[in-house]
Design a protein around this motif. Structure first.
Motif, PDB file in Angstrom:
ATOM      1  N   LYS A 132      41.969  45.373  34.689  1.00 37.48           N
ATOM      2  CA  LYS A 132      43.087  44.427  34.819  1.00 37.48           C
ATOM      3  C   LYS A 132      42.713  43.154  35.577  1.00 37.48           C
ATOM      4  CE  LYS A 132      46.391  48.276  35.085  1.00 37.48           C
ATOM      5  NZ  LYS A 132      47.538  48.844  35.823  1.00 37.48           N
ATOM      6  N   ASN A 133      41.447  42.944  35.864  1.00 27.46           N
ATOM      7  CA  ASN A 133      41.021  41.795  36.659  1.00 27.46           C
ATOM      8  C   ASN A 133      40.497  40.672  35.779  1.00 27.46           C
ATOM      9  OD1 ASN A 133      41.686  42.824  39.163  1.00 27.46           O
ATOM     10  ND2 ASN A 133      39.668  43.730  39.512  1.00 27.46           N
TER      11      ASN A 133
ATOM     12  N   LEU B 145      46.015  41.430  37.041  1.00 30.45           N
ATOM     13  CA  LEU B 145      47.219  41.328  36.229  1.00 30.45           C
ATOM     14  C   LEU B 145      47.844  42.706  36.036  1.00 30.45           C
ATOM     15  CD1 LEU B 145      45.985  38.692  33.635  1.00 30.45           C
ATOM     16  CD2 LEU B 145      47.167  38.340  35.807  1.00 30.45           C
ATOM     17  N   ASP B 146      48.837  42.779  35.131  1.00 27.84           N
ATOM     18  CA  ASP B 146      49.663  43.985  35.041  1.00 27.84           C
ATOM     19  C   ASP B 146      49.141  45.028  34.073  1.00 27.84           C
ATOM     20  OD1 ASP B 146      51.367  42.732  36.794  1.00 27.84           O
ATOM     21  OD2 ASP B 146      52.637  41.894  35.217  1.00 27.84           O
ATOM     22  N   GLU B 147      48.148  44.704  33.241  1.00 23.30           N
ATOM     23  CA  GLU B 147      47.686  45.661  32.254  1.00 23.30           C
ATOM     24  C   GLU B 147      46.215  45.411  31.940  1.00 23.30           C
ATOM     25  OE1 GLU B 147      48.693  44.263  27.940  1.00 23.30           O
ATOM     26  OE2 GLU B 147      50.495  43.961  29.164  1.00 23.30           O
ATOM     27  N   PRO B 148      45.527  46.395  31.360  1.00 21.84           N
ATOM     28  CA  PRO B 148      44.123  46.189  30.981  1.00 21.84           C
ATOM     29  C   PRO B 148      43.986  45.020  30.015  1.00 21.84           C
ATOM     30  CG  PRO B 148      44.682  48.517  30.903  1.00 21.84           C
ATOM     31  CD  PRO B 148      45.968  47.784  31.127  1.00 21.84           C
ATOM     32  N   LEU B 149      42.905  44.260  30.167  1.00 25.51           N
ATOM     33  CA  LEU B 149      42.720  43.025  29.400  1.00 25.51           C
ATOM     34  C   LEU B 149      41.624  43.206  28.359  1.00 25.51           C
ATOM     35  CD1 LEU B 149      42.899  40.533  32.393  1.00 25.51           C
ATOM     36  CD2 LEU B 149      44.732  41.173  30.835  1.00 25.51           C
ATOM     37  N   TRP B 150      41.865  42.631  27.168  1.00 25.00           N
ATOM     38  CA  TRP B 150      40.933  42.783  26.049  1.00 25.00           C
ATOM     39  C   TRP B 150      40.275  41.483  25.626  1.00 25.00           C
ATOM     40  CZ3 TRP B 150      41.564  46.811  21.684  1.00 25.00           C
ATOM     41  CH2 TRP B 150      41.808  48.069  22.232  1.00 25.00           C
TER      42      TRP B 150
END
Length: 605
Positions: free
Chosen positions: A356-357, A374-379
């Motif tokens: 999430k960073n 942030l609030d969720e895993p990032l892709w």
């Protein structure tokens, strides 16, 4: 020697009728002043302008001071015709004038009439400050307030004054949505509490002319950018026509091969082992400094176990060098899913991961400049094509986060429970195609959308593009406005598809996205792999599409000119990412890099 100060007031002649004067000489002196206008201008050093004061009056006041070295001084107020003047005189002057300060009705010797110059000055300043209606500067940015433009004075309901845009930005981005407060007194505040102030005495810089000049400058800059883009488009069109002309001449002359064409075959140039375990995931390349960066899991790490490996791509071309020098940067605790170089500051890299960073790195010093969770895993991530200060990241549930690079804070987000955002691609402005303002291309697993910059600052208008599939990646060719989309098998499409489409020209009435050609792969796709464009650089070159076919376990090269496959490279390990190394040439052939879970391979294509 001590000094005394008295306040002596000379009354208008008509006011003497109510009092009896015992001193004839004093009475005569006052009567002589009846027809003279006592309009005195006193300088700062105590001197007088005698143009409008009776010379005889000043002679009386000055005559007795001759020969006195250290006289007592009294403060005399002269009241003339509607004006009050003051002068500090020796006490002997008053005695020579036979002025009885304690008995004259025209003079006041009470305690309230004794004047202290410093006290009077302080009192005047205090009154000025109490009656003032002035605003000096914004307490957020400390810049002076202006009479027009974005920095006009505005206040909240608590009364504190700020620059208009400063307090708007503070409430929007400087506070949490549930704790918006005044930056001065911490009183609860909201955007509807902001009021523009029109002070009757505003200490501010008159920026009306400056604002007008800035608006004119912005219009000229936009016009210049539009003309530049148009000229670039014409140059590119001229190059395309020149290439087609050369090809036609070659065919007419009976020569199938240009004398400058490559003489060697397409081949694998080098394979570099990066790690023992299967932990590599993505890579990206910056042609300005020939830097290639790869994400992988660290073999030994105390804190973050995901690293970014930095390599010099030009050294990788050296055939005698088995393993080029490399550097490692420890950044994330979970797998890195995407990276992107800044379009202007080429040493700045952003990375996002499943932890999430979002990390902003300086590749010169190999250090993390700033980060945000942030609030969720990032892709995925990219820089907005119209604004290099806006960073866009896509989440696992399809959420878009808009981040201001300068402060590393989210100024807007769009929360939606949708499939993951697998790819974000920057689209620069162009005056010759649709979406001329630029923005970015968002690819979800189920949807392709164009986000174009709007008139409102830092706001993007979404437009769904008319193409359907289960998408795994997307890429953009700025030279020909081509978009490459890779889709996994789904529904009636039983095999993988690699679709090349073109963004329509601005004056065309057709759809915004026009299909060019589709290349088909096998019926197996168990992981998300990235394909890439290989743009033509020389007249004899063809624009190629490179993608990995999991069914045949090979890298396919397809030509946009002939709409067919021109070559394939067999590989031992599944390929996760393909990247064109712009600016590198080997034996007159272009170069691509292919990343697997354990190694990176360099191919001449």
């Amino acid at each position: 020697m001590s000094y005394q100060e008295f306040s002596v007031e000379f009354i208008e002649p008509e006011e003497f009728d109510d009092f009896s004067r015992t001193d004839t000489e004093d009475s005569d002196s006052v009567e002589n002043m009846e027809d003279e206008e006592l309009d005195v201008d006193i300088d700062n050093d105590g001197s007088r302008n005698s143009s409008s004061v009776s010379q005889a009056m000043w002679d009386i006041l000055d005559s007795s001071s001759n020969g006195s070295e250290e006289p007592n001084q009294a403060h005399v107020d002269l009241i003339g015709l509607g004006r009050s003047q003051s002068r500090v005189l020796p006490e002997s002057n008053l005695q020579s004038m036979d002025l009885d300060i304690s008995q004259q009705p025209s003079c006041s010797t009470s305690a309230q009439n004794i004047k202290e110059p410093q006290t009077s000055s302080t009192s005047a300043n205090t009154n000025d400050s109490e009656n003032t209606d002035e605003a000096f500067s914004c307490s957020i940015c400390l810049d002076g307030l202006t009479s027009s433009g974005d920095h006009r004075p505005a206040c909240l309901k608590c009364g504190h004054i700020f620059g208009e845009q400063c307090i708007i930005r503070w409430i929007k981005t400087g506070c949490n949505s549930d704790a918006r407060r005044c930056p001065t007194c911490n009183t609860k505040a909201s955007l509807k509490d902001i009021r523009i102030l029109f002070a009757k005495k505003l200490v501010a810089v008159d920026t009306a002319l400056l604002t007008d000049l800035q608006n004119k400058l912005e219009r000229e800059v936009k016009k210049n950018i539009s003309l530049t883009n148009e000229s670039h488009a014409l140059i590119e069109r001229a190059e395309c026509l020149s290439n087609e002309n050369l090809k036609l001449k070659t065919l007419l002359s009976g020569c199938n091969v240009s004398p400058n064409a490559p003489t060697t075959k397409r081949s694998l140039m080098k394979n570099i082992r990066l790690c023992k375990n299967s932990e590599c995931r993505v890579m990206t390349y910056n042609k300005m400094n020939m830097m290639l960066v790869v994400s992988q899991k660290a073999e030994t790490s105390i804190f973050n176990n995901q690293i970014i490996r930095k390599m010099n791509a030009s050294l990788m071309m050296n055939e005698t060098l088995i393993a080029p020098p490399e550097e490692k940067i420890y950044v994330h605790s979970k797998q890195i899913r995407d990276m992107s170089f800044h379009p202007i500051e080429h040493h700045v890299l952003v990375s996002v991961g499943l932890d999430k960073n979002v990390n902003l790195l300086d590749m010169t010093s190999n250090a993390v400049i700033s980060d945000i969770e942030l609030d969720e895993p990032l892709w995925s991530c990219c820089w907005a094509g119209d604004n290099s200060n806006v960073l866009v990241t896509g989440g696992q549930t399809g959420t878009l986060f808009y981040i201001d690079k300068r402060v590393m804070k989210v100024f807007h987000s769009e929360h939606k429970r949708t499939p993951a955002c697998v790819s974000l691609v920057s689209i620069p402005p162009s005056s010759t195609r649709v979406f001329p303002k630029g923005g970015f291309l968002r690819t979800r697993m189920d949807l392709l959308s164009m986000f174009e910059a709007s008139c409102a600052p830092n706001f993007y208008q979404e437009t769904e593009l008319p193409v359907r599939g289960v998408w795994s990646c997307a890429s953009y060719d700025t030279r020909y406005n081509h978009i490459l989309l890779s889709s996994k098998p789904c529904g009636n499409n039983k095999v993988t598809r690699h679709i090349v489409s073109k963004l329509s020209s601005l004056n065309e009435d057709s759809l915004s996205l026009q299909p060019v050609v589709t290349f088909y792969g096998g019926d197996k796709a168990t992981q998300l792999t990235r394909s890439c464009f290989v743009p033509a650089k020389e007249p004899y070159d063809e624009t190629l599409v490179a993608y990995f076919d999991e069914k045949s376990n090979c890298i396919q090269l397809c030509s946009l000119n002939s709409n067919s496959s021109v070559h394939k490279f067999s590989v031992q390990e599944p390929i996760l990412d393909l990247c064109y190394l712009d600016g590198l040439v080997m034996n007159r052939r272009r170069v691509i890099a292919a990343l697997s879970a354990k190694s990176i391979s360099i191919y001449c294509v």
